[in-house]
Design a protein around this motif. Structure first.
Motif, PDB file in Angstrom:
ATOM      1  N   LEU A  88       0.869  -1.186   0.000  1.00 23.69           N
ATOM      2  CA  LEU A  88       0.000   0.000   0.000  1.00 23.69           C
ATOM      3  C   LEU A  88       0.903   1.233   0.000  1.00 23.69           C
ATOM      4  O   LEU A  88       1.608   1.500   0.984  1.00 23.69           O
ATOM      5  CB  LEU A  88      -0.921  -0.053   1.231  1.00 23.69           C
ATOM      6  CG  LEU A  88      -1.749   1.166   1.596  1.00 23.69           C
ATOM      7  CD1 LEU A  88      -2.529   1.719   0.418  1.00 23.69           C
ATOM      8  CD2 LEU A  88      -2.694   0.825   2.743  1.00 23.69           C
ATOM      9  N   ALA A  89       0.924   1.944  -1.128  1.00 28.26           N
ATOM     10  CA  ALA A  89       1.936   2.980  -1.339  1.00 28.26           C
ATOM     11  C   ALA A  89       1.579   4.324  -0.709  1.00 28.26           C
ATOM     12  O   ALA A  89       2.474   5.081  -0.344  1.00 28.26           O
ATOM     13  CB  ALA A  89       2.170   3.167  -2.837  1.00 28.26           C
ATOM     14  N   SER A  90       0.315   4.657  -0.635  1.00 31.79           N
ATOM     15  CA  SER A  90      -0.048   5.972  -0.090  1.00 31.79           C
ATOM     16  C   SER A  90       0.022   5.953   1.427  1.00 31.79           C
ATOM     17  O   SER A  90      -0.482   5.027   2.063  1.00 31.79           O
ATOM     18  CB  SER A  90      -1.468   6.367  -0.516  1.00 31.79           C
ATOM     19  OG  SER A  90      -1.822   7.578   0.135  1.00 31.79           O
ATOM     20  N   VAL A  91       0.627   7.002   1.980  1.00 37.08           N
ATOM     21  CA  VAL A  91       0.677   7.127   3.441  1.00 37.08           C
ATOM     22  C   VAL A  91      -0.137   8.346   3.887  1.00 37.08           C
ATOM     23  O   VAL A  91      -0.098   8.751   5.036  1.00 37.08           O
ATOM     24  CB  VAL A  91       2.146   7.239   3.940  1.00 37.08           C
ATOM     25  CG1 VAL A  91       2.915   5.976   3.617  1.00 37.08           C
ATOM     26  CG2 VAL A  91       2.869   8.451   3.349  1.00 37.08           C
ATOM     27  N   ARG A  92      -0.855   8.917   2.961  1.00 36.83           N
ATOM     28  CA  ARG A  92      -1.589  10.164   3.179  1.00 36.83           C
ATOM     29  C   ARG A  92      -2.775   9.962   4.126  1.00 36.83           C
ATOM     30  O   ARG A  92      -3.448   8.924   4.074  1.00 36.83           O
ATOM     31  CB  ARG A  92      -2.116  10.636   1.813  1.00 36.83           C
ATOM     32  CG  ARG A  92      -2.569  12.056   1.713  1.00 36.83           C
ATOM     33  CD  ARG A  92      -3.009  12.340   0.274  1.00 36.83           C
ATOM     34  NE  ARG A  92      -4.167  11.552  -0.117  1.00 36.83           N
ATOM     35  CZ  ARG A  92      -5.422  11.855   0.172  1.00 36.83           C
ATOM     36  NH1 ARG A  92      -5.694  12.940   0.859  1.00 36.83           N
ATOM     37  NH2 ARG A  92      -6.420  11.087  -0.250  1.00 36.83           N
ATOM     38  N   GLU A  93      -3.024  10.973   4.955  1.00 34.85           N
ATOM     39  CA  GLU A  93      -4.223  10.950   5.791  1.00 34.85           C
ATOM     40  C   GLU A  93      -5.444  10.929   4.869  1.00 34.85           C
ATOM     41  O   GLU A  93      -5.487  11.672   3.890  1.00 34.85           O
ATOM     42  CB  GLU A  93      -4.243  12.215   6.652  1.00 34.85           C
ATOM     43  CG  GLU A  93      -5.159  12.137   7.839  1.00 34.85           C
ATOM     44  CD  GLU A  93      -5.094  13.422   8.655  1.00 34.85           C
ATOM     45  OE1 GLU A  93      -6.162  13.900   9.031  1.00 34.85           O
ATOM     46  OE2 GLU A  93      -3.973  13.929   8.873  1.00 34.85           O
ATOM     47  N   GLY A  94      -6.388  10.065   5.130  1.00 37.73           N
ATOM     48  CA  GLY A  94      -7.598  10.000   4.308  1.00 37.73           C
ATOM     49  C   GLY A  94      -7.387   9.296   2.983  1.00 37.73           C
ATOM     50  O   GLY A  94      -8.198   9.435   2.061  1.00 37.73           O
ATOM     51  N   ARG A  95      -6.342   8.550   2.856  1.00 33.42           N
ATOM     52  CA  ARG A  95      -5.988   7.879   1.582  1.00 33.42           C
ATOM     53  C   ARG A  95      -7.090   6.952   1.077  1.00 33.42           C
ATOM     54  O   ARG A  95      -7.685   6.199   1.857  1.00 33.42           O
ATOM     55  CB  ARG A  95      -4.680   7.093   1.773  1.00 33.42           C
ATOM     56  CG  ARG A  95      -4.778   6.059   2.880  1.00 33.42           C
ATOM     57  CD  ARG A  95      -3.440   5.480   3.252  1.00 33.42           C
ATOM     58  NE  ARG A  95      -3.605   4.573   4.409  1.00 33.42           N
ATOM     59  CZ  ARG A  95      -2.662   3.808   4.883  1.00 33.42           C
ATOM     60  NH1 ARG A  95      -1.465   3.818   4.339  1.00 33.42           N
ATOM     61  NH2 ARG A  95      -2.899   3.027   5.918  1.00 33.42           N
ATOM     62  N   ARG A  96      -7.328   7.014  -0.246  1.00 37.69           N
ATOM     63  CA  ARG A  96      -8.285   6.109  -0.882  1.00 37.69           C
ATOM     64  C   ARG A  96      -7.687   4.709  -1.009  1.00 37.69           C
ATOM     65  O   ARG A  96      -8.387   3.707  -1.068  1.00 37.69           O
ATOM     66  CB  ARG A  96      -8.640   6.604  -2.305  1.00 37.69           C
ATOM     67  CG  ARG A  96      -9.291   7.978  -2.396  1.00 37.69           C
ATOM     68  CD  ARG A  96     -10.718   7.984  -1.927  1.00 37.69           C
ATOM     69  NE  ARG A  96     -11.599   7.051  -2.604  1.00 37.69           N
ATOM     70  CZ  ARG A  96     -12.313   7.329  -3.701  1.00 37.69           C
ATOM     71  NH1 ARG A  96     -12.207   8.496  -4.264  1.00 37.69           N
ATOM     72  NH2 ARG A  96     -13.147   6.427  -4.216  1.00 37.69           N
ATOM     73  N   GLY A  97      -6.369   4.664  -1.104  1.00 31.85           N
ATOM     74  CA  GLY A  97      -5.681   3.406  -1.383  1.00 31.85           C
ATOM     75  C   GLY A  97      -5.891   2.320  -0.346  1.00 31.85           C
ATOM     76  O   GLY A  97      -5.811   1.129  -0.660  1.00 31.85           O
ATOM     77  N   GLU A  98      -6.177   2.731   0.877  1.00 34.96           N
ATOM     78  CA  GLU A  98      -6.328   1.726   1.947  1.00 34.96           C
ATOM     79  C   GLU A  98      -7.475   0.772   1.617  1.00 34.96           C
ATOM     80  O   GLU A  98      -7.349  -0.451   1.733  1.00 34.96           O
ATOM     81  CB  GLU A  98      -6.559   2.435   3.283  1.00 34.96           C
ATOM     82  CG  GLU A  98      -6.567   1.469   4.455  1.00 34.96           C
ATOM     83  CD  GLU A  98      -6.377   2.170   5.791  1.00 34.96           C
ATOM     84  OE1 GLU A  98      -5.951   3.348   5.831  1.00 34.96           O
ATOM     85  OE2 GLU A  98      -6.672   1.521   6.807  1.00 34.96           O
TER      86      GLU A  98
END
Ligand SMILES: Cc1cc2nc3c(=O)[nH]c(=O)nc-3n(C[C@H](O)[C@H](O)[C@H](O)COP(=O)(O)O)c2cc1C
Length: 193
Positions: free
Chosen positions: A8-18
């Motif tokens: 899972l590449a995105s570490v952003r808060e609120g990420r869609r990727g999760e």
């Protein structure tokens, strides 16, 4: 049983990727012989590559029990990968590049599938870049991909894509991944003899 790491590449808060990573993990569960595990880059805040040694030598220089050594052990355990990545500025996120650059041998001779997402190009430009970069690591990037276009994407209450087309594409992707996992697993066993 073969192990597939879902990165899972995105570490952003609120990420869609999760949600997309969990969707893939759930679908992978229906493939006999595949065991999928989540490798969330939030859990692996690897530093930028700053070592004197070349990338191909880095793995043996990491201090035992360092984050990098533990990352190497996690990747070595896997027989193949599915990278779930957004498109950021026509590429993929920097933390994913660092995670890839930190290792070499642990990636070698293993297949990698891409599930990307973004605006109108559905992350396909990130996928193209990933195919180039992963080849250099002697990973085997698959021809099939899932590219999710976020504008108007139908999702269920968990954020999983609910359209039949995307489900079929994801199943095809996992089928291809299972095929290459098997093939390359026996190939790697041959190398070790
Ligand atoms: C820094 C940044 C750059 C982006 N650049 C692009 C882009 O070039 N192309 C695109 O399709 N989407 C772009 N987006 C939109 C993302 O694909 C979208 O926000 C996506 O949800 C990000 O993934 P995440 O929510 O899992 O972090 C960008 C988003 C961010 C945060």
């Amino acid at each position: 049983m073969a192990t597939v790491g879902v990165i899972l590449a995105s570490v952003r808060e609120g990420r869609r990727g999760e949600a997309f990573a969990h969707w893939l993990l759930e679908l992978a569960g229906s493939h006999a012989g595949l065991e999928a595990e989540l490798l969330d880059l939030r859990d692996w805040p690897l530093p930028s590559y700053s070592y004197a040694v070349r990338g191909v030598e880095a793995e043996k220089h990491y201090p035992a029990d360092s984050l990098q050594a533990r990352w190497a052990a996690s990747i070595r355990r896997c027989d193949g990968f599915a990278i779930v990545s957004p498109e950021y500025n026509r590429g993929y996120p920097g933390q994913l590049k660092t995670a890839l650059d930190s290792l070499y041998q642990a990636w070698n001779y293993k297949p990698v599938a891409f599930l990307t997402y973004g605006g109108i190009a559905a992350g396909s430009r990130a996928a193209e870049q990933l195919a180039q970069v992963t080849r250099e690591l002697k990973l085997v990037p698959l021809r099939d991909e899932v590219n999710l276009s976020l504008g108007g994407l139908a999702v269920d209450e968990r954020g999983f894509p609910s359209g039949e087309l995307y489900r079929k594409k994801a199943q095809t992707l996992l089928g291809e991944l299972a095929f290459w996992v098997d093939l390359l697993k026996s190939g790697r066993e041959g190398l070790q003899r």
